[in-house]
Design a protein around this motif. Sequence first.
Motif, short mmCIF file in Angstrom:
data_model
loop_
_atom_site.label_atom_id
_atom_site.label_comp_id
_atom_site.label_asym_id
_atom_site.label_seq_id
_atom_site.Cartn_x
_atom_site.Cartn_y
_atom_site.Cartn_z
N HIS A 192 -38.01 -41.74 30.00
CA HIS A 192 -38.08 -42.90 29.11
C HIS A 192 -37.19 -44.01 29.63
O HIS A 192 -36.17 -43.77 30.28
N PHE A 193 -37.61 -45.21 29.37
CA PHE A 193 -36.82 -46.39 29.70
C PHE A 193 -37.20 -47.48 28.70
O PHE A 193 -38.36 -47.88 28.61
N GLY A 194 -36.24 -47.91 27.94
CA GLY A 194 -36.52 -48.90 26.91
C GLY A 194 -37.50 -48.35 25.89
O GLY A 194 -37.29 -47.28 25.30
N ALA A 195 -38.59 -49.07 25.69
CA ALA A 195 -39.61 -48.62 24.76
C ALA A 195 -40.69 -47.79 25.44
O ALA A 195 -41.65 -47.37 24.78
N GLY A 196 -40.54 -47.53 26.72
CA GLY A 196 -41.53 -46.74 27.43
C GLY A 196 -41.15 -45.28 27.50
O GLY A 196 -40.02 -44.92 27.84
N ARG A 197 -42.10 -44.41 27.18
CA ARG A 197 -41.89 -42.97 27.24
C ARG A 197 -43.11 -42.33 27.91
O ARG A 197 -44.24 -42.63 27.52
N VAL A 198 -42.85 -41.44 28.85
CA VAL A 198 -43.94 -40.79 29.58
C VAL A 198 -43.70 -39.29 29.60
O VAL A 198 -42.57 -38.82 29.50
N VAL A 199 -44.80 -38.55 29.72
CA VAL A 199 -44.77 -37.09 29.85
C VAL A 199 -45.56 -36.75 31.11
O VAL A 199 -46.70 -37.20 31.28
N VAL A 200 -44.95 -35.96 31.99
CA VAL A 200 -45.62 -35.53 33.22
C VAL A 200 -45.68 -34.01 33.21
O VAL A 200 -44.72 -33.33 32.84
N ARG A 201 -46.83 -33.45 33.61
CA ARG A 201 -47.04 -32.01 33.60
C ARG A 201 -47.68 -31.57 34.91
O ARG A 201 -48.54 -32.28 35.47
N SER A 202 -47.27 -30.42 35.40
CA SER A 202 -47.90 -29.85 36.59
C SER A 202 -49.30 -29.36 36.22
O SER A 202 -49.58 -29.05 35.05
N ALA A 203 -50.16 -29.25 37.22
CA ALA A 203 -51.55 -28.89 36.96
C ALA A 203 -52.06 -28.00 38.08
O ALA A 203 -51.56 -28.05 39.21
N PRO A 204 -53.07 -27.17 37.79
CA PRO A 204 -53.65 -26.31 38.84
C PRO A 204 -54.45 -27.13 39.84
O PRO A 204 -54.78 -28.30 39.60
N ALA A 205 -54.77 -26.50 40.95
CA ALA A 205 -55.51 -27.18 42.00
C ALA A 205 -56.89 -27.60 41.51
O ALA A 205 -57.56 -26.87 40.77
N GLY A 206 -57.30 -28.80 41.88
CA GLY A 206 -58.59 -29.32 41.48
C GLY A 206 -58.55 -30.21 40.25
O GLY A 206 -59.56 -30.80 39.89
N THR A 207 -57.39 -30.32 39.63
CA THR A 207 -57.29 -31.15 38.42
C THR A 207 -57.40 -32.62 38.75
O THR A 207 -58.05 -33.40 38.04
N GLY A 208 -56.74 -33.04 39.83
CA GLY A 208 -56.72 -34.45 40.18
C GLY A 208 -55.57 -35.18 39.50
O GLY A 208 -54.75 -34.57 38.79
N ILE A 209 -55.52 -36.47 39.69
CA ILE A 209 -54.47 -37.30 39.08
C ILE A 209 -55.01 -37.88 37.79
O ILE A 209 -55.83 -38.81 37.80
N ILE A 210 -54.56 -37.31 36.69
CA ILE A 210 -54.95 -37.82 35.37
C ILE A 210 -53.83 -38.74 34.91
O ILE A 210 -52.87 -38.34 34.25
N ALA A 211 -53.95 -39.99 35.28
CA ALA A 211 -52.96 -41.01 34.94
C ALA A 211 -53.64 -42.36 35.07
O ALA A 211 -54.65 -42.50 35.76
N GLY A 212 -53.08 -43.32 34.41
CA GLY A 212 -53.66 -44.65 34.44
C GLY A 212 -52.63 -45.72 34.73
O GLY A 212 -51.43 -45.52 34.51
N GLY A 213 -53.13 -46.84 35.21
CA GLY A 213 -52.27 -47.99 35.42
C GLY A 213 -51.19 -47.76 36.46
O GLY A 213 -51.42 -47.17 37.52
N PRO A 214 -49.98 -48.19 36.15
CA PRO A 214 -48.88 -48.07 37.11
C PRO A 214 -48.54 -46.62 37.47
O PRO A 214 -48.12 -46.35 38.60
N MET A 215 -48.72 -45.70 36.55
CA MET A 215 -48.36 -44.31 36.83
C MET A 215 -49.24 -43.72 37.92
O MET A 215 -48.78 -42.94 38.76
N ARG A 216 -50.50 -44.08 37.96
CA ARG A 216 -51.40 -43.58 39.01
C ARG A 216 -50.93 -44.06 40.37
O ARG A 216 -50.96 -43.29 41.35
N ALA A 217 -50.51 -45.30 40.47
CA ALA A 217 -50.02 -45.82 41.76
C ALA A 217 -48.81 -45.03 42.24
O ALA A 217 -48.68 -44.74 43.44
N VAL A 218 -47.93 -44.64 41.32
CA VAL A 218 -46.73 -43.88 41.71
C VAL A 218 -47.12 -42.53 42.28
O VAL A 218 -46.63 -42.12 43.35
N PHE A 219 -48.02 -41.81 41.62
CA PHE A 219 -48.36 -40.46 42.07
C PHE A 219 -49.22 -40.49 43.33
O PHE A 219 -49.14 -39.59 44.16
#
Length: 244
Positions: free
Chosen positions: A147-174
């Motif tokens: 979290h930073f300021g009013a932003g809060r995020v949750v990140v979770r590990s995933a099995p192979a084949g899941t892909g990057i389930i994220a949007g916007g700026p978070m997708r660019a980071v991963f």
Amino acid sequence: MATTEAAENQSPAQADDGNARTRDNNRGGGGGRGRGGPGGGRDNNRGRGRGGRDDRRGGRGGDDDGEELIEKLVHINRVAKVVKGGKRFGFAALVVVGDGKGRVGFGHGKAREVPEAINKATAAAKKKMIRVPLKEGRTLHHDGKGHFGAGRVVVRSAPAGTGIIAGGPMRAVFEALGVADVVTKSVGTSNPYNMIRATFDGLTNQSSPKSVAQRRGKKVADLLGRGGQVSEAEAQAEAEAITE
């Protein structure tokens, strides 16, 4: 004596013609040797010198570009300053940089032109890169929150084949980080700056079994035993597969 008589029998014009030919031959041979010797050497040295300098420049360029980085432009904001003569426009860029192998960083820059702002942001991102431990080189070791300021995020590990389930700026980071399977959720602000900072807060809290084992003075296989639920052979094999 024969040579002397032949020379005496030659007319003055023939003698002068022979001497002229001899002088021309000597000049041609000397000139050829002079041009081919020192002159050719200078030309060859110049060619080698220029080639050497070009190779050195190419070598330095190769060293700088030896590490291929992934650059992602996340956001560009245009700002205006009202002055006496009108408005002055400027641009602010937010860039994420990563090597695709567990290192990532972000930076922002401001300038009067868009390319200059992007260059500043990229240079700032390269200076602030962090290393994140990855499981099998494709996902995170465990779930986390940031979290930073009013932003809060949750990140979770995933099995192979899941892909990057994220949007916007978070997708660019991963994508820049090199993560192939992850599930994320952003709660709160949609400001890209705060979302990026919250994501990095969650990534900095990531730890690997190897680092935890060193901190606790245990073996990685002991941590992966899970209270006897996994056999020692499986735990040992899993521990050997972990590189970070």
